[in-house]
Write an enzyme that holds these catalytic residues in place. Structure first.
Site, PDB file in Angstrom:
ATOM      1  N   LYS A 197       5.959  -8.459  -0.826  1.00 27.42           N
ATOM      2  CA  LYS A 197       5.392  -7.298  -1.519  1.00 27.42           C
ATOM      3  C   LYS A 197       4.204  -7.806  -2.337  1.00 27.42           C
ATOM      4  CE  LYS A 197       6.396  -3.242  -4.273  1.00 27.42           C
ATOM      5  NZ  LYS A 197       5.025  -3.204  -4.785  1.00 27.42           N
TER       6      LYS A 197
ATOM      7  N   PHE B  63       1.127  -4.313   7.395  1.00 29.86           N
ATOM      8  CA  PHE B  63       2.585  -4.295   7.517  1.00 29.86           C
ATOM      9  C   PHE B  63       3.121  -3.161   8.392  1.00 29.86           C
ATOM     10  CE2 PHE B  63       1.657  -2.163   3.404  1.00 29.86           C
ATOM     11  CZ  PHE B  63       2.205  -0.907   3.650  1.00 29.86           C
TER      12      PHE B  63
END
Length: 603
Positions: free
Chosen positions: A267, A356
């Protein structure tokens, strides 16, 4: 009131606005909107929607009126035959340019014979299209003479307006319509108005997640019906609503939620971007669906390298130090969000993009395909050997020990934590939804809050002593997507610099309301109420039960909600987030439960 051909008198809109701004009931607000939409010809329903939202086009098109307060006051002075200084002085007393315009337009301007004769002639009735088109001309005026064009157009519009119409025209111009109408409320009203039932609400909302332009959706629904809305497809160049995540801090619980196995990925501490590519044309959209293409010309070039003619991918833009390669914090990246000197900022703050997800590829929508299949498609189109266009670091994990190790690795590499994502058959891309298919694992919530939350400013309390003239504290709220409301969780007055305190009134002034916003649930009475719009990052000592706040009210114990003890502003303004993307009530409940579990284990 009769319709004007395929148009609608603007006075009808003004009358509805007056009714809506006087209520706090969402049900009543929906009823008014249904009545308004039924009265509106399908050919202009999009214009009515945009004006009711206080805008001219969807957010992602970036159409702004560009009218400053002083320019609007000059136009009002010219339209009413008064000195600018007099109008400015009156505005300082009223604080509401709309009410001031209504008052000034209600009185004769000069008292002369010509003015008297002029009042004997009824004004031409302004229509919605005339108002909308005039405002669009104002927004599109650029270059030399643009300011005078804006003033002249606005003066002409005000001269044709009735007093009440002038109130809402000027509020719209300055972005201060303040009706408190959420997108979800408009979707409810559209379903009822054009299909006769809220049963079709899910169809309308799904179309909105693919094409988040309420004006477009409304016109399609009103003119072609619910089947046309149901068949709406994703379109390159039009952003979709991003998928959102829940939050947990226990690796075992995360894996249990995700069926014992997940895709864990870094993240990154950057700006989420939705990149659209069609041939050599690239669009970049933020989490809030703003068009940020202008800010990142380097990212545009990176995206052109994707091995696909048409694609919509998601990633994180991260600033980095070119000398060391280390990732820089989000605050450094925000230097890139500027109108001018973009090339200079690009050199000073170079970025990488970590992709992603992919939701569209060469004419195919991938939103209903499982994450592993989407990831495979993404891997095929990302060119190898690129320094600044990369896949997110990710791996399949099936035990809590490895998950914790991967988390610690992400932290040591300069990330915020990790995302844990379902890889099961149902691991679809849920547009605009926050669910347990994606789970944020940031930091462990032990005896103290060591992680931040993003909360929405809904009210303020006037400062005293050294803080006289500014706000002493802000009332902060979490978002509850189930009720589409904002529930209070703390008052924060710590962590603000002198510069912050000086700027807060000006920053929040466009969002001031005379009463609590219809979507705000609060037991506390603030000195000033705001439209939920501004998101701040907050840290605190711990999450506690509280009879004063409404977040999680009655959900843990009867009669109490959750509060953040000793909250403090981190200095981070989350302008990249919409209020609906703030920390949710459910996330705070999970954080509280995790905190209590740790205390019990350690006792």
């Amino acid at each position: 009131m009769s319709q004007t051909g395929e148009d609608l008198p603007y006075s009808v809109l003004a009358d509805f606005y007056e009714k809506i701004e006087s209520i706090t009931s969402r049900i009543a607000m929906t009823d008014y909107l249904v009545a308004l939409f039924k009265k509106t010809p399908p050919s202009i329903i999009d214009k009515v929607i945009y004006l009711t939202q206080g805008q001219l086009r969807p957010d992602y098109e970036g159409v702004e009126l560009g009218v400053a307060e002083k320019l609007a006051l000059r136009a009002l002075a010219r339209a009413t035959g008064r000195h600018v200084k007099d109008v400015e002085d009156m505005y300082k007393q009223t604080g509401d340019i709309g009410l001031l315009a209504e008052k000034l337009m209600s009185t004769s301007r000069t008292g002369g014979l010509l003015d008297f004769i002029g009042t004997m002639e009824p004004k031409k009735e302004l229509t919605v299209s005339q108002v909308y088109n005039a405002l669009l001309r104002i927004a599109q005026a650029t270059g030399e003479g643009a300011q005078e064009t804006k003033i002249n157009t606005l003066v002409s519009l005000l001269k044709d307006a009735k007093p009440k119409e002038a109130r809402y025209i000027l509020r719209t111009v300055l972005g201060r319509l303040r009706l408190g109408i959420a997108d979800m409320t408009i979707l409810d009203a559209l379903a009822i108005a054009f299909t006769g039932s809220k049963n079709t609400r899910d169809i309308v909302e799904k179309a909105y997640t693919k094409h988040p332009d309420l004006g477009y959706i409304a016109k399609l629904l009103a003119s072609q019906g619910i089947d046309a809305v149901a068949s709406l497809k994703i379109e390159v160049g039009v952003p979709i609503l991003p998928m959102l995540a829940e939050r947990l801090s226990d690796p075992d619980e995360i894996l249990q939620k995700l069926g014992g196995k997940c895709l864990a990925e870094y993240k990154y501490d950057g700006e989420r971007v939705q990149a659209h590519k069609k041939g050599e044309k690239v669009w970049l959209f933020s989490r809030r669906l703003e068009n940020i293409t202008h800010h990142y010309p380097d990212v545009v070039e990176y995206m052109k390298q994707l091995k696909a003619d048409e694609a919509i991918v998601e990633g994180e833009i991260v600033a980095y130090n070119p000398d060391t390669g280390e990732m820089l914090p989000f605050q450094e990246l925000m230097h890139r969000r500027r109108k001018y000197d973009v090339d200079k900022a690009m050199k000073e703050y170079p970025v990488r993009v970590y992709l992603f997800d992919i939701v569209y590829l060469s004419g195919r929508e991938l939103i209903d395909e499982p994450l592993p299949d989407r990831r495979q498609n993404l891997e095929k189109i990302v060119p190898e050997g690129q320094e600044n266009l990369l896949l997110s670091s990710a791996k399949i994990i099936d035990n809590s020990k490895d998950l914790l190790h991967f988390f610690e690795q992400a932290i040591s590499d300069g990330c915020e934590g990790i995302m844990c994502k379902s890889i099961g058959p149902d691991s679809v891309y849920q547009m605009g939804a926050r669910g347990w298919l994606w789970i944020k694992f940031k930091r462990d919530y032990r005896l103290e809050m060591t992680d931040t939350v993003d909360l929405v400013v809904v009210g303020a309390f006037k400062g005293r002593g050294k803080r006289a003239g500014t706000y002493g504290a802000l009332l902060m709220a979490a978002y509850d997507p189930e009720t589409d409301t904002f529930k209070t969780v703390c008052k924060v007055g710590s962590g603000f610099t002198d510069e912050d305190l000086a700027n807060l009134p000006k920053m929040l002034e466009p969002y001031i309301l005379p009463h609590r916003h219809p979507r705000v649930f609060s037991k506390m009475e603030a000195d000033v109420w705001f439209v939920p719009a501004v998101v701040l990052e907050i840290i605190g000592a711990e999450i506690t039960l509280s009879p004063l706040h409404t977040c999680a009210l009655n959900k843990i114990e009867e009669g109490v909600g959750l509060a953040i003890r000793f909250p403090r502003f981190t200095g981070r303004y989350r302008f990249d987030k919409k209020p609906e993307q703030a920390t949710t009530e459910a996330e705070l409940i999970e954080m509280y439960k995790s905190q209590r579990k740790t205390i019990i284990q350690q006792s």
